[in-house]
Design a protein around this motif. Sequence first.
Motif, PDB file in Angstrom:
ATOM      1  N   GLY A  10       8.927  -8.995   6.944  1.00  0.00           N
ATOM      2  CA  GLY A  10       7.836  -9.387   6.068  1.00  0.00           C
ATOM      3  C   GLY A  10       7.011  -8.229   5.543  1.00  0.00           C
ATOM      4  N   ARG A  11       7.402  -7.019   5.830  1.00  0.00           N
ATOM      5  CA  ARG A  11       6.682  -5.859   5.352  1.00  0.00           C
ATOM      6  C   ARG A  11       7.331  -5.306   4.083  1.00  0.00           C
ATOM      7  NH1 ARG A  11       5.625  -1.921  10.446  1.00  0.00           N
ATOM      8  NH2 ARG A  11       3.453  -2.467  10.715  1.00  0.00           N
ATOM      9  N   THR A  12       6.507  -4.735   3.232  1.00  0.00           N
ATOM     10  CA  THR A  12       6.967  -4.038   2.051  1.00  0.00           C
ATOM     11  C   THR A  12       6.429  -2.622   2.125  1.00  0.00           C
ATOM     12  OG1 THR A  12       6.946  -6.052   0.737  1.00  0.00           O
ATOM     13  CG2 THR A  12       6.919  -3.993  -0.467  1.00  0.00           C
ATOM     14  N   CYS A  13       7.298  -1.644   2.024  1.00  0.00           N
ATOM     15  CA  CYS A  13       6.904  -0.244   2.092  1.00  0.00           C
ATOM     16  C   CYS A  13       7.000   0.356   0.692  1.00  0.00           C
ATOM     17  CB  CYS A  13       7.803   0.509   3.066  1.00  0.00           C
ATOM     18  SG  CYS A  13       7.335   2.218   3.281  1.00  0.00           S
ATOM     19  N   LEU A  14       5.899   0.895   0.199  1.00  0.00           N
ATOM     20  CA  LEU A  14       5.824   1.466  -1.138  1.00  0.00           C
ATOM     21  C   LEU A  14       5.565   2.958  -1.037  1.00  0.00           C
ATOM     22  CD1 LEU A  14       5.384   1.247  -4.287  1.00  0.00           C
ATOM     23  CD2 LEU A  14       2.981   0.917  -3.744  1.00  0.00           C
ATOM     24  N   LYS A  62       2.439   3.451   1.538  1.00  0.00           N
ATOM     25  CA  LYS A  62       1.628   2.331   1.983  1.00  0.00           C
ATOM     26  C   LYS A  62       2.523   1.212   2.482  1.00  0.00           C
ATOM     27  CE  LYS A  62      -2.752   3.030   0.841  1.00  0.00           C
ATOM     28  NZ  LYS A  62      -3.872   2.754   1.693  1.00  0.00           N
ATOM     29  N   THR A  63       2.048   0.463   3.466  1.00  0.00           N
ATOM     30  CA  THR A  63       2.769  -0.679   4.000  1.00  0.00           C
ATOM     31  C   THR A  63       1.959  -1.936   3.729  1.00  0.00           C
ATOM     32  OG1 THR A  63       3.669   0.711   5.738  1.00  0.00           O
ATOM     33  CG2 THR A  63       3.822  -1.656   6.063  1.00  0.00           C
ATOM     34  N   PHE A  64       2.613  -2.948   3.188  1.00  0.00           N
ATOM     35  CA  PHE A  64       1.977  -4.215   2.856  1.00  0.00           C
ATOM     36  C   PHE A  64       2.758  -5.354   3.509  1.00  0.00           C
ATOM     37  CE2 PHE A  64       1.431  -1.366  -0.765  1.00  0.00           C
ATOM     38  CZ  PHE A  64       0.068  -1.399  -0.955  1.00  0.00           C
ATOM     39  N   TYR A  65       2.091  -6.474   3.769  1.00  0.00           N
ATOM     40  CA  TYR A  65       2.783  -7.705   4.144  1.00  0.00           C
ATOM     41  C   TYR A  65       2.977  -8.522   2.879  1.00  0.00           C
ATOM     42  CZ  TYR A  65       2.680  -7.324   9.187  1.00  0.00           C
ATOM     43  OH  TYR A  65       2.916  -6.946  10.478  1.00  0.00           O
ATOM     44  N   SER A  66       4.209  -8.904   2.629  1.00  0.00           N
ATOM     45  CA  SER A  66       4.518  -9.657   1.421  1.00  0.00           C
ATOM     46  C   SER A  66       5.888 -10.295   1.558  1.00  0.00           C
ATOM     47  CB  SER A  66       4.526  -8.708   0.223  1.00  0.00           C
ATOM     48  OG  SER A  66       5.028  -9.344  -0.912  1.00  0.00           O
ATOM     49  N   ASN A  67       6.098 -11.374   0.820  1.00  0.00           N
ATOM     50  CA  ASN A  67       7.453 -11.914   0.784  1.00  0.00           C
ATOM     51  C   ASN A  67       8.243 -11.178  -0.291  1.00  0.00           C
ATOM     52  OD1 ASN A  67       6.518 -13.009  -1.591  1.00  0.00           O
ATOM     53  ND2 ASN A  67       6.626 -15.123  -0.923  1.00  0.00           N
ATOM     54  N   ILE A  90      -1.580  -7.648  -3.314  1.00  0.00           N
ATOM     55  CA  ILE A  90      -0.950  -7.922  -2.025  1.00  0.00           C
ATOM     56  C   ILE A  90      -1.925  -7.524  -0.938  1.00  0.00           C
ATOM     57  CG2 ILE A  90       0.871  -7.208  -0.418  1.00  0.00           C
ATOM     58  CD1 ILE A  90       2.776  -6.930  -2.598  1.00  0.00           C
ATOM     59  N   PHE A  91      -1.943  -8.278   0.137  1.00  0.00           N
ATOM     60  CA  PHE A  91      -2.769  -7.956   1.296  1.00  0.00           C
ATOM     61  C   PHE A  91      -2.309  -6.620   1.868  1.00  0.00           C
ATOM     62  CE2 PHE A  91      -5.357  -8.538   4.858  1.00  0.00           C
ATOM     63  CZ  PHE A  91      -4.649  -8.224   5.981  1.00  0.00           C
ATOM     64  N   ASP A  92      -3.220  -5.668   1.983  1.00  0.00           N
ATOM     65  CA  ASP A  92      -2.888  -4.320   2.450  1.00  0.00           C
ATOM     66  C   ASP A  92      -3.005  -4.260   3.970  1.00  0.00           C
ATOM     67  OD1 ASP A  92      -2.473  -1.663   2.869  1.00  0.00           O
ATOM     68  OD2 ASP A  92      -3.999  -0.977   1.484  1.00  0.00           O
ATOM     69  N   PHE A  93      -1.880  -4.146   4.635  1.00  0.00           N
ATOM     70  CA  PHE A  93      -1.810  -4.154   6.100  1.00  0.00           C
ATOM     71  C   PHE A  93      -2.459  -2.913   6.700  1.00  0.00           C
ATOM     72  CE2 PHE A  93       0.673  -2.762   9.853  1.00  0.00           C
ATOM     73  CZ  PHE A  93       0.266  -3.737  10.727  1.00  0.00           C
ATOM     74  N   THR A  94      -2.190  -1.746   6.162  1.00  0.00           N
ATOM     75  CA  THR A  94      -2.677  -0.504   6.772  1.00  0.00           C
ATOM     76  C   THR A  94      -4.184  -0.376   6.647  1.00  0.00           C
ATOM     77  OG1 THR A  94      -2.159   0.683   4.740  1.00  0.00           O
ATOM     78  CG2 THR A  94      -0.522   0.743   6.488  1.00  0.00           C
ATOM     79  N   MET A 134       8.756   5.806  -7.844  1.00  0.00           N
ATOM     80  CA  MET A 134       8.359   4.658  -7.041  1.00  0.00           C
ATOM     81  C   MET A 134       9.560   4.228  -6.227  1.00  0.00           C
ATOM     82  SD  MET A 134       6.954   0.915  -8.246  1.00  0.00           S
ATOM     83  CE  MET A 134       8.403   0.518  -9.182  1.00  0.00           C
ATOM     84  N   GLN A 135       9.342   3.988  -4.953  1.00  0.00           N
ATOM     85  CA  GLN A 135      10.384   3.470  -4.077  1.00  0.00           C
ATOM     86  C   GLN A 135       9.791   2.299  -3.299  1.00  0.00           C
ATOM     87  OE1 GLN A 135      11.690   6.197  -1.074  1.00  0.00           O
ATOM     88  NE2 GLN A 135      13.390   4.920  -0.459  1.00  0.00           N
ATOM     89  N   VAL A 136      10.442   1.152  -3.373  1.00  0.00           N
ATOM     90  CA  VAL A 136       9.969  -0.041  -2.679  1.00  0.00           C
ATOM     91  C   VAL A 136      11.061  -0.499  -1.725  1.00  0.00           C
ATOM     92  CG1 VAL A 136       9.195  -2.425  -2.944  1.00  0.00           C
ATOM     93  CG2 VAL A 136       8.580  -0.728  -4.665  1.00  0.00           C
ATOM     94  N   ARG A 137      10.710  -0.626  -0.455  1.00  0.00           N
ATOM     95  CA  ARG A 137      11.640  -1.155   0.548  1.00  0.00           C
ATOM     96  C   ARG A 137      11.073  -2.457   1.085  1.00  0.00           C
ATOM     97  NH1 ARG A 137      12.290   3.390   4.766  1.00  0.00           N
ATOM     98  NH2 ARG A 137      11.855   1.557   5.993  1.00  0.00           N
TER      99      ARG A 137
END
Length: 71
Positions: A40-44, A6-11, A59-63, A32-35
Amino acid sequence: MKMVKKTFYSNAERANQLTSEAIRKMERGTTMQVRIMPNGRTCLKTNSPAVLEIFQTKIFDFTDKKRDEND
């Protein structure tokens, strides 16, 4: 559960807080892997529904938003 990406926008600070919270709720065998990307994107990537729920609710879910706008 299979691996979900999943891709999220987050700081970065918020993503780190949620990662710490998710680590406390992880069960044996969970990965779990978080990039955190500079744009401004967070990839989980995870195989745990509990970890995915933490990120989706806080977190606001971009996808998912993109998919809703295009339907």
